[in-house]
Motif scaffolding. Structure first.
Motif, PDB file in Angstrom:
ATOM      1  N   VAL A   1      -2.929   1.009  -7.078  1.00 47.04           N
ATOM      2  CA  VAL A   1      -4.032   1.314  -6.159  1.00 47.04           C
ATOM      3  C   VAL A   1      -5.417   0.916  -6.655  1.00 47.04           C
ATOM      4  CG1 VAL A   1      -2.802   3.100  -4.891  1.00 47.04           C
ATOM      5  CG2 VAL A   1      -4.045   3.723  -6.967  1.00 47.04           C
ATOM      6  N   GLU A   2      -5.625   1.016  -7.963  1.00 41.45           N
ATOM      7  CA  GLU A   2      -6.966   0.741  -8.464  1.00 41.45           C
ATOM      8  C   GLU A   2      -7.381  -0.707  -8.184  1.00 41.45           C
ATOM      9  OE1 GLU A   2      -7.678   2.694 -12.278  1.00 41.45           O
ATOM     10  OE2 GLU A   2      -9.128   1.051 -12.658  1.00 41.45           O
TER      11      GLU A   2
ATOM     12  N   ASP B   1      -8.224  -1.102  -4.383  1.00 36.69           N
ATOM     13  CA  ASP B   1      -9.047  -0.064  -3.759  1.00 36.69           C
ATOM     14  C   ASP B   1      -8.269   0.642  -2.646  1.00 36.69           C
ATOM     15  OD1 ASP B   1     -11.156   1.526  -3.022  1.00 36.69           O
ATOM     16  OD2 ASP B   1     -12.107   0.000  -1.762  1.00 36.69           O
ATOM     17  N   SER B   2      -7.127   1.199  -3.031  1.00 37.39           N
ATOM     18  CA  SER B   2      -6.265   1.862  -2.052  1.00 37.39           C
ATOM     19  C   SER B   2      -5.898   3.245  -2.576  1.00 37.39           C
ATOM     20  CB  SER B   2      -5.018   1.000  -1.836  1.00 37.39           C
ATOM     21  OG  SER B   2      -4.235   1.505  -0.772  1.00 37.39           O
ATOM     22  N   SER B   3      -4.940   3.881  -1.930  1.00 37.23           N
ATOM     23  CA  SER B   3      -4.482   5.191  -2.402  1.00 37.23           C
ATOM     24  C   SER B   3      -2.997   5.338  -2.107  1.00 37.23           C
ATOM     25  CB  SER B   3      -5.252   6.308  -1.691  1.00 37.23           C
ATOM     26  OG  SER B   3      -4.905   6.302  -0.318  1.00 37.23           O
ATOM     27  N   ASP B   4      -2.368   6.213  -2.887  1.00 35.87           N
ATOM     28  CA  ASP B   4      -0.942   6.505  -2.676  1.00 35.87           C
ATOM     29  C   ASP B   4      -0.735   6.972  -1.232  1.00 35.87           C
ATOM     30  OD1 ASP B   4       1.781   7.135  -3.324  1.00 35.87           O
ATOM     31  OD2 ASP B   4       1.189   9.232  -3.512  1.00 35.87           O
ATOM     32  N   GLU B   5      -1.631   7.814  -0.786  1.00 37.78           N
ATOM     33  CA  GLU B   5      -1.518   8.374   0.571  1.00 37.78           C
ATOM     34  C   GLU B   5      -1.566   7.268   1.638  1.00 37.78           C
ATOM     35  OE1 GLU B   5      -4.818  10.817   1.587  1.00 37.78           O
ATOM     36  OE2 GLU B   5      -3.731  11.860   3.180  1.00 37.78           O
ATOM     37  N   TRP B   6      -2.519   6.329   1.504  1.00 34.97           N
ATOM     38  CA  TRP B   6      -2.667   5.245   2.489  1.00 34.97           C
ATOM     39  C   TRP B   6      -1.392   4.388   2.515  1.00 34.97           C
ATOM     40  CZ3 TRP B   6      -2.369   0.071   3.259  1.00 34.97           C
ATOM     41  CH2 TRP B   6      -2.978  -0.452   4.402  1.00 34.97           C
TER      42      TRP B   6
ATOM     43  N   ARG C   1      -5.332  -7.002  -1.218  1.00 36.97           N
ATOM     44  CA  ARG C   1      -5.205  -5.694  -0.578  1.00 36.97           C
ATOM     45  C   ARG C   1      -4.149  -5.675   0.526  1.00 36.97           C
ATOM     46  NH1 ARG C   1      -9.769  -2.461   2.294  1.00 36.97           N
ATOM     47  NH2 ARG C   1      -9.498  -0.479   1.213  1.00 36.97           N
TER      48      ARG C   1
ATOM     49  N   GLN D   1       6.908   4.241  -1.437  1.00 36.07           N
ATOM     50  CA  GLN D   1       6.483   5.137  -2.519  1.00 36.07           C
ATOM     51  C   GLN D   1       6.595   4.440  -3.873  1.00 36.07           C
ATOM     52  OE1 GLN D   1       8.491   8.939  -2.195  1.00 36.07           O
ATOM     53  NE2 GLN D   1       8.114   9.050  -0.009  1.00 36.07           N
TER      54      GLN D   1
ATOM     55  N   ASN E   1       3.131   3.703  -6.465  1.00 38.43           N
ATOM     56  CA  ASN E   1       1.879   3.267  -5.847  1.00 38.43           C
ATOM     57  C   ASN E   1       0.691   3.465  -6.786  1.00 38.43           C
ATOM     58  OD1 ASN E   1       3.249   2.642  -3.519  1.00 38.43           O
ATOM     59  ND2 ASN E   1       2.848   4.605  -2.525  1.00 38.43           N
ATOM     60  N   SER E   2       0.741   4.563  -7.536  1.00 38.27           N
ATOM     61  CA  SER E   2      -0.406   4.898  -8.402  1.00 38.27           C
ATOM     62  C   SER E   2      -0.735   3.775  -9.385  1.00 38.27           C
ATOM     63  CB  SER E   2      -0.116   6.199  -9.165  1.00 38.27           C
ATOM     64  OG  SER E   2       1.077   6.045  -9.910  1.00 38.27           O
TER      65      SER E   2
END
Ligand code: UT7
Length: 336
Positions: free
Chosen positions: A36-37, A40-45, A164, A53, A32-33
């Motif tokens: 994400v950029e 505009d997201s995150s690994d957690e989301w 997104r 994963q 995910n990392s």
């Protein structure tokens, strides 16, 4: 004057079943990392909302036929069926980027399946279960003794990495199965359908002619109304699963495995709950490190459950595929 001649009809096998399964996940693993950029997201989301994963990405020069070939060879080696025994090759895909010829025709040639009919089907994430239903009827109807079915996608080619709503979901891969004759039922009655009124829920954003008429237009990509598809899947697909069980005369507690399309882990868990599956039923949760591979997801998840020993060879499983169309297909099967 004599009447019209009665046709001589071929006869098929009493029943059909999957004899072997094989999968292929491309080498490159994308966490995910890495995504994400751009969105505009995150690994957690992503983990929380989809369960994903990591996913696999095909190499630039790796085509759907290349991936299908590896999965197909594994499935055939798995059951000892050779290319010259195949009467038909069916490829389920929405990411073969040649309008014609079919991926199946090229795959059949590369396998050496010189006596096989070959064609592609477009039923998106429900494609593998559609192909399985066709293969079941072909083997029983006598139009082919052995049918190779493949679900394969290179979604990397069709997903906008800046979208997104979809960039984090999809992955690439291939899964194949050989369907052949059986003395006992091995593929239950299919429950399938399509709701074209929701055709815009997952769609190629613009038709190919947009690109022809305006070569400066960006390459077409998939657009998905995630919430709409999510609601449809959670509320409509569990009843379809139940119908497939009922039609096969199998109770949920008689299943060894539940292998739904890997669209979102939350959808998988909601289906498990709605179906009241007991704890002994192995549930495919392949999405966590494979992502959503559309037509490839069911056979890839099936192969993994068998390889891990979570589901037994010869066990009973419920399959369901669902996605763009909106199309769906579910059936109870004997695992190869
Ligand atoms: O395989 C074919 C079938 N496909 C499917 O079955 C896919 C079904 N749909 C899904 O899996 C989910 O709808 C998604 C995983 C695509 C999205 O999850 P969701 O829980 O439905 O998210 P949402 O669209 O309802 O958005 C929730 C929030 C929104 O923020 P607010 O309005 O609550 O403040 C979005 O703006 O999350 C936000 N959001 C994001 N945040 C971080 C939407 N996309 C993202 C993102 N990263 N990528």
């Amino acid at each position: 004057m004599s009447g019209a001649p009665a046709f001589t009809m071929g006869t098929g096998a009493p029943y059909a079943r999957m004899l072997g399964v094989g999968g292929y996940r491309p080498a490159r693993i994308v966490p995910n990392s890495e995504l994400v950029e751009r969105i505009d997201s995150s690994d957690e989301w992503i983990r929380e909302r989809s369960g994903i994963q990591t996913r696999h990405r095909a190499a630039d020069d790796e085509s759907v036929v290349d991936m299908a070939l590896i999965a197909a060879e594994k499935a055939m080696a798995n059951c000892g069926v050779t290319a010259d025994q195949l009467g038909c090759v069916i490829v389920a895909t929405v990411t073969h980027l040649l309008q014609t010829p079919s991926a199946a025709a090229v795959l059949g040639y590369r396998l050496g399946a010189t006596k096989a009919a070959a064609f592609d089907i477009s039923a998106a994430c429900a494609g593998f279960c559609h192909a399985l239903a066709l293969a079941n009827d072909m083997v029983r109807g006598g139009s082919a003794e052995y049918v190779l079915i493949v679900g394969v996608e290179k979604l990397t080619d069709m997903v906008d990495p800046y979208d997104r709503g979809s960039a984090f979901i999809f992955g690439d891969g291939a899964g194949a199965a050989v369907v052949g004759p059986s003395d006992v039922p091995g593929i239950g009655p299919v429950v399938w359908g399509a709701d074209g009124s929701q055709a815009d829920a997952i769609t190629q954003d613009v038709p190919w002619q947009t690109l022809r008429d305006d070569p400066t237009h960006k390459f077409p990509t998939l657009s998905m109304n995630g919430q709409q598809v999510f609601r449809w899947a959670v509320f409509q697909m569990a009843p379809v699963c139940q119908q497939a069980l009922d039609k096969a005369g199998v109770r949920a507690d008689q299943l060894d495995a539940f292998i739904p399309h890997q669209a979102n882990l939350r959808i998988v868990e909601a289906m498990v709950k709605k179906l009241g599956l007991p704890a002994h039923v192995a549930v495919a949760r392949d999405i966590v490190d494979t992502g959503n591979t559309s037509a490839a997801s069911v056979p890839l998840a099936m192969e993994r459950l068998l390889d891990n020993g979570e589901a037994p060879h010869g066990g009973t499983a419920l399959l369901i595929g669902y996605g763009a169309g909106l199309a769906y297909a579910a059936q109870v099967v004997t695992l190869p």
